[in-house]
Design an enzyme around this catalytic site. Structure first.
Site, PDB file in Angstrom:
ATOM      1  N   HIS A  30      -7.137 -36.606 -40.919  1.00  0.00           N
ATOM      2  CA  HIS A  30      -6.395 -36.731 -42.225  1.00  0.00           C
ATOM      3  C   HIS A  30      -4.897 -36.647 -41.785  1.00  0.00           C
ATOM      4  CE1 HIS A  30      -6.620 -32.237 -40.926  1.00  0.00           C
ATOM      5  NE2 HIS A  30      -5.415 -32.218 -41.376  1.00  0.00           N
ATOM      6  N   GLU A  65      -4.243 -33.637 -47.078  1.00  0.00           N
ATOM      7  CA  GLU A  65      -4.027 -32.183 -46.862  1.00  0.00           C
ATOM      8  C   GLU A  65      -2.738 -32.116 -47.526  1.00  0.00           C
ATOM      9  OE1 GLU A  65      -3.744 -30.544 -43.174  1.00  0.00           O
ATOM     10  OE2 GLU A  65      -3.896 -28.516 -43.877  1.00  0.00           O
TER      11      GLU A  65
HETATM   12 CO    CO Z   1      -3.924 -30.524 -41.194  1.00  0.00          CO
END
Ligand code: CO
Length: 134
Positions: free
Chosen positions: A79, A130
């Site tokens: 991510h 995120e």
């Molecule tokens: Co992270």
């Protein structure tokens, strides 16, 4: 709305080997491993002049990383994390725009002691994103 790139997380099957590669071969500043049971991961932080790389490895049987590593046995980018000023305002704005927030939609404390949320990769060009309150 999104601000700085806070980090890129790379899932790795062998944390010690990956940390060694970043420390010895790439010559980076690499932290000791840190267990984060709430997120089911062990993390090594690689500090770069303009951002961080997080080498993440599953911790425990229910780790969300286990499936990723099963599909990507040599590891891979897991991510990216963008900073936001107000995570609840960001969440509400993105939900209104039709993006899906993972889990129960409430921020949890992330690896840096700040609230984080994850957004569904199918809503963001196949990338797990995120958000972290800066
Ligand atoms: Co992270």
């Amino acid at each position: 709305m999104i601000g700085r790139l806070n980090h890129v997380a790379i899932a790795v099957p062998d944390l010690e080997a990956a940390a060694g590669t970043y420390r010895e071969t790439l010559g980076a500043d690499v932290s000791a491993p840190l267990d984060i049971p709430l997120h089911g991961v062990t993390v090594v932080f690689v500090s770069l002049p303009n951002t961080k790389i997080e080498l993440v490895h599953p911790l425990g049987d229910a780790s969300p990383l286990a499936g990723f590593l099963a599909k990507n046995p040599t590891g891979g980018i897991h991510h990216v994390c963008y900073e936001v000023e107000d995570i609840l305002a960001a969440r509400d704005r993105l939900k209104q725009a039709g993006l899906r927030v993972l889990g129960d939609g409430e921020p949890r404390i992330g690896a840096h002691g700040k609230p984080v949320l994850f957004l569904h990769p199918k809503d963001l060009q196949g990338t797990l994103v995120e958000l972290e309150e800066a």
